[in-house]
Design a protein around this motif. Structure first.
Motif, PDB file in Angstrom:
ATOM      1  N   GLU A  82      34.812  33.422  38.988  1.00 26.10           N
ATOM      2  CA  GLU A  82      35.504  32.165  38.694  1.00 26.10           C
ATOM      3  C   GLU A  82      35.837  32.057  37.211  1.00 26.10           C
ATOM      4  OE1 GLU A  82      32.828  29.277  40.231  1.00 26.10           O
ATOM      5  OE2 GLU A  82      33.452  29.548  42.317  1.00 26.10           O
ATOM      6  N   ASN A 136      38.746  34.267  36.516  1.00 24.49           N
ATOM      7  CA  ASN A 136      39.959  33.630  37.034  1.00 24.49           C
ATOM      8  C   ASN A 136      40.453  32.545  36.084  1.00 24.49           C
ATOM      9  OD1 ASN A 136      41.804  33.133  39.482  1.00 24.49           O
ATOM     10  ND2 ASN A 136      40.948  31.094  39.131  1.00 24.49           N
ATOM     11  N   ASP A 137      39.539  31.693  35.614  1.00 25.42           N
ATOM     12  CA  ASP A 137      39.926  30.616  34.702  1.00 25.42           C
ATOM     13  C   ASP A 137      40.478  31.171  33.395  1.00 25.42           C
ATOM     14  OD1 ASP A 137      39.055  28.874  36.631  1.00 25.42           O
ATOM     15  OD2 ASP A 137      37.110  28.489  35.680  1.00 25.42           O
ATOM     16  N   THR A 147      44.067  32.930  34.187  1.00 24.48           N
ATOM     17  CA  THR A 147      45.122  31.981  34.572  1.00 24.48           C
ATOM     18  C   THR A 147      45.476  31.036  33.425  1.00 24.48           C
ATOM     19  OG1 THR A 147      43.392  30.555  35.523  1.00 24.48           O
ATOM     20  CG2 THR A 147      44.568  32.031  37.021  1.00 24.48           C
ATOM     21  N   ILE A 173      37.681  40.959  43.288  1.00 19.02           N
ATOM     22  CA  ILE A 173      38.588  39.873  42.912  1.00 19.02           C
ATOM     23  C   ILE A 173      38.667  39.752  41.396  1.00 19.02           C
ATOM     24  CG2 ILE A 173      38.739  37.356  42.865  1.00 19.02           C
ATOM     25  CD1 ILE A 173      38.008  37.335  45.786  1.00 19.02           C
ATOM     26  N   ALA A 174      37.510  39.866  40.744  1.00 14.52           N
ATOM     27  CA  ALA A 174      37.514  39.793  39.278  1.00 14.52           C
ATOM     28  C   ALA A 174      38.409  40.876  38.687  1.00 14.52           C
ATOM     29  CB  ALA A 174      36.088  39.924  38.751  1.00 14.52           C
ATOM     30  N   ILE A 182      42.177  40.092  39.468  1.00 15.61           N
ATOM     31  CA  ILE A 182      42.691  39.038  38.591  1.00 15.61           C
ATOM     32  C   ILE A 182      42.914  39.588  37.188  1.00 15.61           C
ATOM     33  CG2 ILE A 182      42.133  36.824  37.524  1.00 15.61           C
ATOM     34  CD1 ILE A 182      40.531  36.163  40.082  1.00 15.61           C
ATOM     35  N   LEU A 207      40.859  31.278  44.747  1.00 17.51           N
ATOM     36  CA  LEU A 207      41.155  31.944  43.485  1.00 17.51           C
ATOM     37  C   LEU A 207      42.572  32.512  43.525  1.00 17.51           C
ATOM     38  CD1 LEU A 207      37.799  33.785  42.750  1.00 17.51           C
ATOM     39  CD2 LEU A 207      38.513  31.509  42.033  1.00 17.51           C
ATOM     40  N   SER A 208      43.029  33.007  42.375  1.00 20.67           N
ATOM     41  CA  SER A 208      44.413  33.484  42.292  1.00 20.67           C
ATOM     42  C   SER A 208      44.636  34.788  43.049  1.00 20.67           C
ATOM     43  CB  SER A 208      44.820  33.669  40.825  1.00 20.67           C
ATOM     44  OG  SER A 208      43.955  34.581  40.174  1.00 20.67           O
ATOM     45  N   LYS A 209      43.610  35.475  43.395  1.00 13.10           N
ATOM     46  CA  LYS A 209      43.709  36.689  44.212  1.00 13.10           C
ATOM     47  C   LYS A 209      42.797  36.561  45.419  1.00 13.10           C
ATOM     48  CE  LYS A 209      46.499  39.119  41.528  1.00 13.10           C
ATOM     49  NZ  LYS A 209      47.822  39.612  41.955  1.00 13.10           N
ATOM     50  N   SER A 234      41.474  42.241  46.270  1.00 12.83           N
ATOM     51  CA  SER A 234      40.199  42.702  45.714  1.00 12.83           C
ATOM     52  C   SER A 234      39.861  44.105  46.208  1.00 12.83           C
ATOM     53  CB  SER A 234      39.083  41.726  46.095  1.00 12.83           C
ATOM     54  OG  SER A 234      38.728  41.855  47.448  1.00 12.83           O
TER      55      SER A 234
END
Length: 1255
Positions: A712, A715-716, A719, A802-803, A806, A856-858, A863
């Motif tokens: 998270e 992602n923050d 983005t 995912i990390a 992103i 999340l964005s992805k 991932s």
């Protein structure tokens, strides 16, 4: 005599003209042996011009020096060719003269400018240009004065060096010459030109007097210091050559260049000196020279900090080898030089103090020095390089090949430098290497190559040193947790205490390489057990280091118990020692049981040490990988009962027992659960399992929370930074996010993952249900719990993917930060990957959906691709990503972007229009793989065979093929995907595949002979191709792909080619028919015929036989021996028998279709039916049975009155199997949309093919 003095001598020595040589010859011829002394005195006085000035130093000019030098050279020849009876002239000592000596010394001492005549004069006076020309015209005292001046000039050059290590070497060469201060050599530094002239003069003198220098003897010490200076300047030259392009500014470069040019002259001179010269020096001079050079070398290594460490230590190693080669005449002298090199100094050694009065040659050092001393580590790097050149036997073992009596020989051979091995191991890391990578392999190789007694004494000494050091210092450092599996190099490196770390690595290497075996392990085990107690008291330091050592010893000790267990359970041990280990472990278990439960943790009771010791006794096989770890010990029922009692004592009365949250308590409990699940699972009751599963889920969930927070935050950060162009700021933020200051949740979850893997393994819960049907936790309860735990593990997996996905949307550097962070906990991620690969479909489905709802964005698919195509990742993670993508429920979501193609009906073309009749636009692959399928193969052709991008392209194609295989045959989705591959996927991928399968000249002949062993690459490719054709899967080949190697890529290439032949035969056939190189065609066809066609043909014929295609109008028969299919179609008193023959290289070569019999059919219709069947079977990308079925349907439709397409003359389209549904509004004929689209494209018109009306 008066005439000789007043007329002959002045005339003969007058002027430097062309007649000078003849006049000098006459002068020497007039010398008489009876009056020689008086005559020679006259000649020298006149030649040195003392008749008028009375001072040699004030009036010797260049002409006088040249004449005198020529005279002396001719005199030397006269001495060499003396006649019998020449008493005075035949003795070189009688030619000596104090004025000649004064002149020579004066020339040597005079300041610049020097000339060639000056140096030539000194060389002539001194002599010694060759071994046979050592006649000198001066006394020994004069020689000493001359060579002292030569040395001072060399020293001037040395002290003017820009290198600190060279300048520092000056005082080391001859401290006595510098005691009077700088006045003797200081003024010469004022001008670099002067300094170079002085050094040039010294070099020219040495070049002409080298062999006379050797005659000076030992008292003056000049022989060794001058030769040392020559070595030193030569070494400086070698450094200058190495760094000449690294100078930061032009001025420094110019200085280095001028010094380099001059130093090269010394290098040439040094290279001229033969080894025979060095060997001919006296023992004293060789020893003094070696000592000086070694002191200079040590000083240079410890004090020089501006040069590249790796290059400089490599040069120093070459210098030391040169010193050994030049100065040691036998192995004893070599060992003496090595002793000087390794002798104790202020900064060496750091860990050990050599003490040659003890049998082992050392005592442990109570170090208080800087343990991070870079100079010390540089010196170790230098020593290790010497060891790699000379070998362990010469440097560490001190091996000397003796020619002594046997009694003395044995004693001398036991002299070792075991302390040196211990010092290197304790240092652990040094520039350019470390103990694990370089020194321990060399030590192991030495131990394997030597006889038992010589290597055993050295290894025993090293062990004793390290053990003593660990016992002294081992209790001072932080406690290290024992390893549950074999210790990796990273885990050993985490041991903080140097002696203990070195000891563990030393033992691991010796037992791993089978240098020490079970008997030795038993001896060491007994030794350590006896050290635990000192009387009644516990040796705390021994107890603290014992778990890590026992963890190593228990594995070889367990081999005997496993062998005896496998051979016979009733066999009694042949010695009491074999029962010693279980008894000792049982006593340790009882000691651990005597402590209160871990939840009541109290310090000061050695509880942690005893628990660690117990856990170390229950090892597992290699952790990581897809297979469940296995036990490495067989334990008795009594020991199992004690271990279970210890476990239950920690469990308490129920599952909800409050657990002490101290990290040490949690870690010990998690490790105890691992060994209890592994070794006592059969005795577990329902409460035991409830407790275990509750703890596992809790520990894994704590890691999930941490990883979700990281994802998270990534992602923050990404983005919110899209508008920012400050990439460094973004990367710094990501680095802060990824830094795990407290790895405890990861470490504890790693143990939980291992316990979970054991619970699911061959001796876990699933097997327990079959064990006398007494499993307390039935499958109906286990499966939901297992899936919930697996869902948490899958979330861990998706979090890291995912990390990275992103981060990759920002830049490659950001993605690399994510992937690199996983290497800090590689074993944790390997265990995650192992569980992911073995996860159930239900757990995967739940995890994918939960990640999709995360917001999340992805998402989950991105991932998975991020992990699969990561540039720096853990291989098992990549395979886990591939495994999930290539199987349901993810496969149908992960390949195609637009899922509507799955639901459409290909045959319904009512909505088709002339403006959108290409099926090419009906499918879009996910962007992560679409570019690799459509564009990249051309670039891949030029890449290295194991290039990362090439591997990614192969994986993308593997996923596409796996997806195509999973679709039902003749389904609309499959037909559209096949059409997409034919239209958009670049067939160059097939060229890439055969870059990995070596089908060179003559290979076709080799392939035909199956009894011949195939070359590497072809054998793997052939086996993989056959297996892929048989199973329809590529998973086996992808699983073994990492680490990527050419042979593994060949295997994957063969598997992909085999599967493409099965599911895309027309696609491969078209590529093959476009090839033009005959040798390539022959090799590919031979490979296919030998390894692919037989299983393909057998499969095709089997499917045709299994498919129920027969009805009242159609029958079919199969001949496997002839590879033929006979299809008979009859209708209304007409009929036809078609024979379909499969060639030996099917499907590269098209099938042959022929008519055996026809009844009531015109020739035109017969030809049409033949062409139709040929078209269907040749264009079918799938099973042959499907082609025959579609051909039958085509004629069924025709007999039903369905109008054929006027373009292809077929009712059913041969590729997409559609009916003609697009009518011309003028002539009313109907066309296949694909045929019409092709007509419009090739004719460049949009009119009806029949009536030419606008369509």
């Amino acid at each position: 005599m008066q005439m000789f003095k007043e007329s002959i001598v002045p005339w003969c020595l007058r002027g430097n003209s062309c007649s000078l040589s003849a006049r000098l010859d006459m002068l020497l011829a007039l010398l008489d042996d009876e009056y020689f002394s008086e005559q020679w005195d006259t000649v020298i006085r006149y030649a040195t011009n003392l008749e008028h000035s009375g001072s040699a130093t004030s009036s010797l000019d260049s002409d006088h020096i040249t004449i005198l030098a020529m005279l002396l050279e001719k005199a030397r020849d006269k001495i060499a060719n003396r006649k019998e009876g020449d008493v005075s002239m035949g003795n070189p000592d009688h030619w000596h003269h104090e004025l000649l000596e004064s002149a020579a010394v004066a020339v040597a001492c005079s300041p610049p400018a020097f000339g060639t005549s000056n140096s030539q004069f000194v060389c002539t006076v001194v002599g010694g240009s060759t071994k046979n020309n050592q006649t000198s015209f001066v006394s020994r005292d004069a020689l000493v004065l001359i060579f002292e001046e030569v040395f001072k000039k060399l020293l001037s050059f040395i002290l003017a060096s820009s290198f600190t290590w060279v300048r520092n070497a000056g005082p080391l060469l001859s401290p006595n010459l510098l005691t009077s201060g700088a006045n003797n050599i200081g003024p010469e530094f004022e001008s670099s030109v002067t300094m170079f002239e002085m050094a040039q003069f010294a070099l020219e003198v040495l070049d002409g007097t080298l062999f006379s220098l050797k005659t000076l003897g030992e008292e003056s010490g000049l022989v060794s210091v001058i030769l040392s200076a020559i070595f030193l300047i030569d070494w400086e030259f070698l450094v200058l050559v190495t760094i000449r392009d690294d100078s930061p500014d032009d001025e420094s470069k110019e200085k280095l260049k001028s010094r380099l040019v001059f130093s090269e002259l010394f290098h040439a001179f040094r290279c001229k000196i033969s080894n025979q010269f060095w060997k001919s020096l006296s023992l004293h001079n060789r020893q003094a020279l070696g000592s000086s050079l070694i002191q200079c070398m040590r000083s240079a290594i410890f004090n020089e900090d501006k040069l590249d460490t790796e290059k400089f230590t490599s040069l120093c190693c070459l210098w030391m080898l040169e010193v050994l080669d030049c100065l040691s005449q036998d192995q004893y002298e070599e060992q003496n030089l090595l002793d000087q090199l390794l002798c104790q100094g202020e900064r060496w050694p750091l860990w050990i103090v050599p003490d040659f009065s003890s049998p082992e040659g050392l005592v442990a050092k109570n170090f208080s020095a800087d343990v991070h001393d870079f100079g010390h580590r540089k010196f170790v790097s230098f020593i290790v390089k010497i060891i790699s050149e000379l070998g362990i036997d010469r440097v560490v073992a001190g091996y000397v090949k003796h020619s002594l009596p046997p009694s003395q020989e044995t004693a001398n051979e036991e002299r070792t430098r075991s302390w040196l091995a211990a010092e290197i191991l304790c240092t652990w890391k040094w520039p350019g290497g470390c103990a694990v990578a370089s020194f321990l392999p060399s030590l192991s190789a030495y131990a394997k190559s030597r006889n038992y007694s010589s290597q055993e004494s050295l290894l025993d000494f090293v062990f004793n040193i390290l053990l003593d050091g660990a016992l002294i210092h081992g209790g001072c450092g932080a406690q290290n947790f024992v390893y549950l599996g074999p210790a990796s190099s990273e885990e050993v490196e985490d041991i903080e205490e140097p002696f203990l770390r070195a000891l563990v690595a030393f033992l691991l290497t010796l037992f791993k390489d089978n240098i020490w075996e079970t008997e030795k392990a038993m001896m060491l085990f007994e030794l350590l057990v006896n050290k635990i107690f000192v009387g009644e008291a516990i040796n705390t330091n021994c107890l603290r280091i014992l778990p890590l050592i026992v963890n190593v010893l228990i594995r070889p000790l367990s081999q005997r118990s496993i062998r005896s267990h496998d051979s016979s359970r009733d066999t009694q041990p042949d010695s009491s020692g074999e029962n010693r280990v279980p008894d000792v472990i049982a006593s340790w278990l009882q000691k651990a049981i005597s402590f209160p439960p871990l939840i009541t943790w109290q310090t000061g009771q050695d509880m942690e040490d005893w628990f660690q010791l117990v856990i170390s006794c229950y090892p597992f096989s290699t952790l990581g990988g897809l297979e469940t770890p296995t036990l490495e010990r067989n334990i008795s029922s009594g020991e199992s009962t004690l271990l279970l009692e210890l476990f239950r004592k920690q469990r308490g009365p129920g599952t909800s027992t409050v657990i002490n949250q101290l990290p040490v308590v949690q870690t010990l409990l998690s490790r105890l659960i691992v060994v209890s699940v592994g070794y006592c699972w059969k005795e577990f009751d329902e409460d035991d399992w409830e407790f275990v599963l509750y703890q596992l889920r809790r520990w894994i969930q704590s890691a999930v929370v941490m990883m979700e927070e990281i994802a998270e935050n990534v992602n923050d950060t990404i983005t919110s930074s899209f508008a920012s162009h400050n990439l460094d700021s973004i990367l710094n933020k990501l680095g802060t996010i990824l830094y795990i200051s407290d790895p405890f949740p990861i470490d504890i979850a790693k143990n939980a993952l291992l316990s979970f893997s054991l619970s699911c393994g061959p001796f876990g819960l699933r097997q327990a249900e079959d064990a006398d049907n007494i499993n307390p936790l039935r499958m109906e309860r286990w499966d939901p719990i297992k899936d919930r735990i697996l869902e948490g593990i899958l979330r861990l997996f998706f979090c890291t993917g995912i990390a990275e996905a992103i981060a990759s949307s920002c830049c490659d550097e950001a993605a690399s930060l994510i992937s690199l962070s996983r290497f800090e906990h590689s074993q944790f991620w390997e265990l995650v990957a192992s569980s992911v690969v073995n996860s159930s479909t239900n757990a995967r489905d739940r995890a994918v959906k939960s990640v999709e709802f995360w917001g999340l964005s992805k998402g989950p698919i991105s991932s998975l691709y991020a992990i699969l195509f990561s540039s720096k990742t853990i291989p098992l993670l990549q395979f886990a990503a591939y495994s999930i993508i290539s199987s349901e429920p993810v496969l149908h979501l992960a390949i195609v972007e637009d899922k509507t193609y799955l639901d459409g009906v290909t045959n319904s073309e009512e909505d088709s229009s002339p403006h959108n009749m290409s099926t090419e636009t009906s499918i879009h692959l996910k962007e992560e793989i679409s570019c690799m399928i459509e564009k990249l193969p051309h670039q891949v052709l030029e890449m290295d065979l194991v290039a990362e991008q090439r591997v990614h392209v192969f994986l993308a194609w593997s996923l596409l093929l796996s997806h195509l295989w999973s679709l039902p045959s003749s389904s609309p989705a499959r037909e559209r995907l096949v059409q997409y591959i034919q239209d958009s996927a670049d067939s160059v991928i097939l060229d890439c595949l055969f870059q990995h399968i070596p089908l060179g000249l003559g290979m076709a002949h080799v392939i035909k002979k199956k009894d011949i062993e195939l070359p590497a690459g072809i054998a793997e490719a052939a086996a993989a191709a056959t297996r892929a054709i048989t199973t329809g899967s590529l998973l086996f080949s992808v699983q073994s792909l990492w680490p990527v190697e050419p042979v593994k890529m060949a295997s994957l290439s063969g598997a992909m080619f085999g599967l493409m032949l099965r599911i895309l035969p027309a696609y491969v056939r078209q590529w093959f028919s476009d090839l033009r190189d005959r040798s390539t065609l022959s090799g590919i066809e031979s490979f296919t015929r030998a390894w692919c066609s037989p299983p393909l043909i057998a499969n095709e014929l089997s499917l045709i036989k299994k498919n129920d295609l027969a009805d009242e109008n159609f029958s079919i028969s199969v001949s496997k021996s002839a590879n033929e299919v006979v299809a008979t179609y009859t209708k209304d008193e007409t009929g036809m028998d078609l024979v379909i023959h499969l060639p030996s290289s099917y499907p590269l070569r098209p099938v042959d279709v022929d008519c055996m019999r026809s009844l009531g059919i015109s020739e035109v219709k017969q030809r049409k039916w033949l062409m139709s069947m040929s078209s269907f079977v040749r264009n079918q990308n799938g099973a042959l049975a499907e082609a025959i079925k579609i051909w039958k349907s085509n004629f069924d439709k025709e007999f039903e009155g369905v109008e054929e397409c006027p373009i292809c003359y077929s009712v059913i389209h041969t590729t997409n199997h559609g009916l003609p549904r697009l009518p011309c509004r003028t002539c009313k004929h109907k066309f296949h949309s694909a045929c019409l689209y092709k007509w419009f494209s090739t004719s460049h018109k949009s009119t009806c093919p029949l009536c030419q009306s606008p369509f």
